[in-house]
Design a protein around this motif. Structure first.
Motif, PDB file in Angstrom:
ATOM      1  N   SER A   7       0.659   5.157  -4.167  1.00 49.01           N
ATOM      2  CA  SER A   7      -0.415   4.228  -3.808  1.00 49.01           C
ATOM      3  C   SER A   7      -1.147   3.818  -5.082  1.00 49.01           C
ATOM      4  CB  SER A   7      -1.408   4.916  -2.878  1.00 49.01           C
ATOM      5  OG  SER A   7      -2.620   4.175  -2.803  1.00 49.01           O
TER       6      SER A   7
ATOM      7  N   THR B 222       0.580   3.468   2.257  1.00 45.43           N
ATOM      8  CA  THR B 222       0.908   3.641   3.668  1.00 45.43           C
ATOM      9  C   THR B 222       2.148   2.824   4.036  1.00 45.43           C
ATOM     10  OG1 THR B 222      -1.427   4.001   4.103  1.00 45.43           O
ATOM     11  CG2 THR B 222      -0.047   3.465   6.007  1.00 45.43           C
TER      12      THR B 222
ATOM     13  N   CYS C 224       1.375  10.089  -4.057  1.00 44.63           N
ATOM     14  CA  CYS C 224       0.216   9.209  -4.299  1.00 44.63           C
ATOM     15  C   CYS C 224      -0.763   9.794  -5.321  1.00 44.63           C
ATOM     16  CB  CYS C 224      -0.507   8.922  -2.994  1.00 44.63           C
ATOM     17  SG  CYS C 224       0.461   7.870  -1.882  1.00 44.63           S
ATOM     18  N   HIS C 225      -0.794  11.125  -5.468  1.00 44.32           N
ATOM     19  CA  HIS C 225      -1.677  11.739  -6.474  1.00 44.32           C
ATOM     20  C   HIS C 225      -0.945  11.966  -7.792  1.00 44.32           C
ATOM     21  CE1 HIS C 225      -4.334  13.868  -3.187  1.00 44.32           C
ATOM     22  NE2 HIS C 225      -4.233  12.568  -3.002  1.00 44.32           N
TER      23      HIS C 225
ATOM     24  N   LYS D  40      -6.945   5.787  -7.390  1.00 47.11           N
ATOM     25  CA  LYS D  40      -5.764   6.537  -7.836  1.00 47.11           C
ATOM     26  C   LYS D  40      -5.622   6.481  -9.367  1.00 47.11           C
ATOM     27  CE  LYS D  40      -5.187   7.511  -3.659  1.00 47.11           C
ATOM     28  NZ  LYS D  40      -4.409   7.144  -2.517  1.00 47.11           N
TER      29      LYS D  40
ATOM     30  N   GLY E 295      -2.074  -1.602  -3.046  1.00 43.64           N
ATOM     31  CA  GLY E 295      -0.730  -1.697  -3.606  1.00 43.64           C
ATOM     32  C   GLY E 295      -0.019  -0.369  -3.500  1.00 43.64           C
TER      33      GLY E 295
ATOM     34  N   TYR F 123      -8.904  17.440   2.001  1.00 41.31           N
ATOM     35  CA  TYR F 123      -9.159  16.439   3.021  1.00 41.31           C
ATOM     36  C   TYR F 123      -9.704  17.129   4.252  1.00 41.31           C
ATOM     37  CZ  TYR F 123      -6.300  13.229   0.290  1.00 41.31           C
ATOM     38  OH  TYR F 123      -5.816  12.428  -0.711  1.00 41.31           O
TER      39      TYR F 123
ATOM     40  N   MET G  20       3.435  16.729  -0.265  1.00 41.32           N
ATOM     41  CA  MET G  20       2.375  15.967  -0.918  1.00 41.32           C
ATOM     42  C   MET G  20       1.923  16.774  -2.129  1.00 41.32           C
ATOM     43  SD  MET G  20      -0.971  15.152  -1.589  1.00 41.32           S
ATOM     44  CE  MET G  20      -2.249  15.773  -0.488  1.00 41.32           C
TER      45      MET G  20
ATOM     46  N   ASP H  28       5.277  12.344  -0.871  1.00 42.55           N
ATOM     47  CA  ASP H  28       4.036  11.581  -0.931  1.00 42.55           C
ATOM     48  C   ASP H  28       3.458  11.902  -2.307  1.00 42.55           C
ATOM     49  OD1 ASP H  28       1.450  10.644  -0.860  1.00 42.55           O
ATOM     50  OD2 ASP H  28       1.122  11.158   1.240  1.00 42.55           O
TER      51      ASP H  28
ATOM     52  N   SER I  32       0.844  -1.208   0.000  1.00 38.77           N
ATOM     53  CA  SER I  32       0.000   0.000   0.000  1.00 38.77           C
ATOM     54  C   SER I  32       0.874   1.252   0.000  1.00 38.77           C
ATOM     55  CB  SER I  32      -0.911   0.029   1.241  1.00 38.77           C
ATOM     56  OG  SER I  32      -0.151   0.287   2.407  1.00 38.77           O
TER      57      SER I  32
ATOM     58  N   SER J 185      -2.382   9.386   6.225  1.00 32.63           N
ATOM     59  CA  SER J 185      -1.396   8.306   6.204  1.00 32.63           C
ATOM     60  C   SER J 185       0.013   8.733   6.638  1.00 32.63           C
ATOM     61  CB  SER J 185      -1.378   7.767   4.770  1.00 32.63           C
ATOM     62  OG  SER J 185      -0.647   6.629   4.665  1.00 32.63           O
TER      63      SER J 185
ATOM     64  N   LEU K 146       5.149   4.719   2.811  1.00 32.63           N
ATOM     65  CA  LEU K 146       5.532   5.813   3.716  1.00 32.63           C
ATOM     66  C   LEU K 146       6.212   5.268   4.974  1.00 32.63           C
ATOM     67  CD1 LEU K 146       2.292   7.917   3.223  1.00 32.63           C
ATOM     68  CD2 LEU K 146       4.615   8.819   2.874  1.00 32.63           C
TER      69      LEU K 146
HETATM   70  C1  LIG Z   1      -4.079   7.130  -1.080  1.00 30.57           C
HETATM   71  C2  LIG Z   1      -3.121   7.985  -0.372  1.00 30.57           C
HETATM   72  C3  LIG Z   1      -2.286   7.484   0.642  1.00 30.57           C
HETATM   73  C4  LIG Z   1      -2.389   6.102   1.201  1.00 30.57           C
HETATM   74  O1  LIG Z   1      -2.327   5.079   0.281  1.00 30.57           O
HETATM   75  P1  LIG Z   1      -2.925   3.636   0.645  1.00 30.57           P
HETATM   76  O2  LIG Z   1      -2.491   2.791  -0.510  1.00 30.57           O
HETATM   77  O3  LIG Z   1      -4.403   3.769   0.732  1.00 30.57           O
HETATM   78  O4  LIG Z   1      -2.312   3.199   1.926  1.00 30.57           O
HETATM   79  C5  LIG Z   1      -1.372   8.352   1.221  1.00 30.57           C
HETATM   80  N1  LIG Z   1      -1.276   9.636   0.832  1.00 30.57           N
HETATM   81  C6  LIG Z   1      -2.063  10.149  -0.127  1.00 30.57           C
HETATM   82  C7  LIG Z   1      -1.883  11.576  -0.533  1.00 30.57           C
HETATM   83  C8  LIG Z   1      -3.017   9.351  -0.743  1.00 30.57           C
HETATM   84  O5  LIG Z   1      -3.820   9.888  -1.677  1.00 30.57           O
END
Ligand SMILES: *Cc1c(COP(=O)(O)O)cnc(C)c1O
Length: 391
Positions: free
Chosen positions: A186, A58, A164-165, A191, A198, A334, A136, A162, A56, A85, A61
């Motif tokens: 993530s 998370t 993830c986006h 996503k 994952g 958020y 982020m 981070d 994941s 997270s 991180l």
């Molecule tokens: C989705 C997300 C996470 C966490 O990812 P997971 O795979 O759900 O653990 C962390 N930071 C950001 C900005 C996210 O959008």
């Protein structure tokens, strides 16, 4: 609820189905050829030396912070506008999160000035040792990386992205997730690249990559795959690790999703431009379209989210309710982290006015690559009507 227009949707087709079948028929389900290929292909796509797949974002991180040696008495400076997270993992490694403000409601990424204040405050009051900055890239729009990288150098801080986006997005010529010590991704179902659960850690640092690989799998020095292939007979355990492995099914899906990423991100960019064109008249009524005026030429955003900020929380609530009544799903990226019960003790060391204003009034509108223009225009019509008729 059965939404007429959902917040996000997945682009899966026969390619992903074939990939899953390929793995099932191979009868090898974890840490094999698919994961190795996924990691190599992801590293190539980002132009980084190492990509390590995990279970994941998370987990990414968590392992990133552990590999960097972040622990008790360390301060981890991070944006107050983020998914929870990074803040949770900061506490999981025994460190202290220090929440920083965003640049503005129009540019909701971590403010370099606010990072400076956090560093000065830590020195004055001896609250701990500033150790790392987590940035982020909100919505896949790059943070002010030049200034932030310079601050990391000046103060000897580690830089965690981070991202993830921001999978596939660029800050100038550099890919998001390749600019710091550690990049975290993530592949959760909403996503830009989806495997269900994952994640991925990226780094150019060999030592960090080795640490992450060890920690991912119990601290063991060899994998089942290596022993299966006859590369290793046994193993040692050299640190206290976890089981944060991804499986072959998800890696195989990820490889197919990676092939579609550039096309799908381009579609997200086109839809974002259309959204901005249709919604910009609301700016005369004190609505804010984040990144509309702050985007820097040469950047290629991931366009993961389409946020718009209402003039006040009451207008936000009324308009979101009206969209909901029309079958249009919205969200809030958020809630303000320092307001969560579990973070009460970390609240408000430095002013977070922009962050709290943003979190109380932002609406996230539907955006996904398979979204039709007709659906988009239905969202913008409903929102403009709601903004006019609220109350
Ligand atoms: C989705 C997300 C996470 C966490 O990812 P997971 O795979 O759900 O653990 C962390 N930071 C950001 C900005 C996210 O959008």
């Amino acid at each position: 609820m059965n939404w007429k227009i959902p917040l996000s949707d997945i682009d899966f087709g026969p390619e992903e189905e074939q990939a899953v079948l390929r793995v099932l028929r191979s009868r090898w389900l974890s840490m094999g050829g698919e994961t190795q290929s996924f990691e190599r292909e992801f590293a190539n796509a980002l132009g980084v030396r190492h990509a390590i797949a995990v279970s994941s974002g998370t987990a990414a991180l968590h392992l990133g912070m552990l590999a960097l040696g972040i622990g008790p008495n360390d301060l981890v400076i991070q944006p107050a506008v983020n998914f929870v997270s990074a803040a949770n993992m900061t506490i999981a490694v025994g460190a202290i999160p220090v929440f920083s403000d965003i640049c503005s409601v129009a540019e909701p990424t971590i403010s370099p000035g606010s990072i400076s204040s956090a560093i000065s405050e830590a020195k004055e009051k001896s609250t701990g040792k500033p150790k790392a900055i987590v940035v982020m890239h909100y919505g896949g729009y790059p943070c002010r990386m030049e200034e932030i990288k310079a601050m990391c150098q000046k103060h000897g801080l580690a830089l965690i992205e981070d991202a993830c986006h921001g999978v596939g997005a660029k800050c100038g010529l550099e890919k998001l997730g390749s600019m710091g010590d550690i990049g975290c991704f993530s592949f959760f179902s909403n996503k830009n690249l989806v495997t269900g659960e994952g994640g991925m850690i990226t780094t150019n640092n060999e030592h960090l990559a080795d640490r992450v690989r060890l920690l991912r799998s119990h601290g063991m020095t060899s994998l089942t795959w290596d022993r299966h292939k006859g590369h290793a007979a046994s193993y040692n355990v050299t640190c206290h690790g976890f089981n944060y492995r991804i499986d072959e099914i998800r890696s195989a899906i990820g490889r197919e999703q990676l092939k579609k990423l550039a096309r799908n991100n381009a579609r997200r960019q086109a839809l974002t431009s259309l959204y901005w064109e249709k919604l910009s008249p609301l700016m005369d009524k004190n609505w804010t379209l984040p990144f509309y005026e702050t985007s820097r030429a040469g950047d290629v955003p991931g366009c993961h989210l389409l946020p718009i900020v209402a003039p006040d929380p009451e207008t936000r609530r009324k308009c979101a309710d009206m969209l909901k009544d029309s079958g249009i799903q919205t969200s809030l990226h958020y809630p303000f982290i320092p307001d969560f019960t579990a973070f009460a003790q970390y609240n408000e060391r430095i002013p977070l006015n922009n962050a709290s204003k943003f979190c109380s009034s932002v609406i996230t509108l539907p955006l996904y690559p398979t979204m039709s223009e007709a659906c988009l225009l239905s969202v913008t019509d409903h929102l403009i009507n709601a903004a006019r008729n609220k109350g």
